[in-house]
Design a protein around this motif. Structure first.
Motif, PDB file in Angstrom:
ATOM      1  N   ASN A 256       0.836  -1.211   0.000  1.00 19.52           N
ATOM      2  CA  ASN A 256       0.000   0.000   0.000  1.00 19.52           C
ATOM      3  C   ASN A 256       0.871   1.261   0.000  1.00 19.52           C
ATOM      4  O   ASN A 256       0.558   2.235  -0.682  1.00 19.52           O
ATOM      5  N   GLN A 257       1.950   1.219   0.754  1.00 23.03           N
ATOM      6  CA  GLN A 257       2.857   2.367   0.822  1.00 23.03           C
ATOM      7  C   GLN A 257       3.502   2.629  -0.545  1.00 23.03           C
ATOM      8  O   GLN A 257       3.572   3.771  -0.999  1.00 23.03           O
ATOM      9  N   GLN A 258       3.942   1.567  -1.235  1.00 20.16           N
ATOM     10  CA  GLN A 258       4.538   1.738  -2.562  1.00 20.16           C
ATOM     11  C   GLN A 258       3.522   2.297  -3.565  1.00 20.16           C
ATOM     12  O   GLN A 258       3.851   3.156  -4.373  1.00 20.16           O
ATOM     13  N   LEU A 259       2.284   1.802  -3.503  1.00 27.78           N
ATOM     14  CA  LEU A 259       1.238   2.307  -4.396  1.00 27.78           C
ATOM     15  C   LEU A 259       0.919   3.774  -4.108  1.00 27.78           C
ATOM     16  O   LEU A 259       0.719   4.569  -5.027  1.00 27.78           O
ATOM     17  N   SER A 260       0.901   4.137  -2.829  1.00 30.59           N
ATOM     18  CA  SER A 260       0.645   5.528  -2.442  1.00 30.59           C
ATOM     19  C   SER A 260       1.761   6.441  -2.937  1.00 30.59           C
ATOM     20  O   SER A 260       1.499   7.540  -3.453  1.00 30.59           O
TER      21      SER A 260
END
Length: 193
Positions: A170-174
């Motif tokens: 989720n952090q990478q996508l954000s």
């Protein structure tokens, strides 16, 4: 004795499937709304769409020695989640998202994968995210590629916990959404420059 054989086979099969079913078939993916400043666009309209061009629809692949990989998908529509996060970011920056707008942006997912690789006392998680943004207006077309990768180590002797793996993804996508929103070429195109 025949009764024992009759009971042993189903119990053995149940035990083997229990190992494979330790992991969920899907996890929730939800990139956080981008924290971007406003005032980039002054009411420009933008038609935003998305496409999922990934070769596989799973987002986590768990690899353990001498075992077949276990794959885990997204419980929600990853393409739609990314499109909504991007739309929210463009809106915060001052653009209006309208389907019939002259300026069109298409977000294409090309790769979203976390490989969880078993080590001796931990798991290495290798993440790769790759997307493409296609901008079009009046016969003019700009294609931008975005890539993010990260590697982390998580403790675990028996089974990796998927919650921190999902959170890291989720952090990478954000961060990917923020990369797109901060791109000066994208801002210039949408502003008509």
């Amino acid at each position: 004795m025949n009764c024992i054989k009759w009971l042993t086979a189903p119990l053995l099969a149940l035990g083997l499937t229990a190992c494979a079913s330790y992991y969920p078939i899907a996890v929730d993916v939800n990139p956080a709304p981008a924290q971007v400043g406003g005032g980039v666009y002054r009411g420009q309209t933008l038609a935003l769409s998305s496409a999922d061009n990934r070769a596989s629809d799973f987002i986590i692949q768990i690899e353990q020695k001498d075992k077949s990989p276990v794959v885990v998908g997204a419980a929600n529509n990853l393409r739609l989640q990314m499109e909504q996060a991007l739309a929210q970011g463009f809106s915060t920056q001052g653009a209006f998202i309208e389907q019939g707008a002259n300026t069109r942006a298409t977000l294409e997912l090309q790769e979203v994968l976390s490989r969880v690789i078993r080590g001796h006392i931990s798991y290495d998680v290798v993440q790769k995210v790759r997307v493409q943004l296609v901008l079009e207006r009046d016969g003019r077309r700009v294609v931008k590629q975005y890539r993010r990768s990260a590697q982390q180590e998580f403790p675990g002797r028996l089974h990796p916990e998927l919650a921190p793996v999902t959170e890291a993804l989720n952090q990478q996508l954000s961060l990917m959404v923020q990369d797109i929103l901060a791109d000066r070429d994208v801002q210039s195109f949408i502003n008509g420059n």
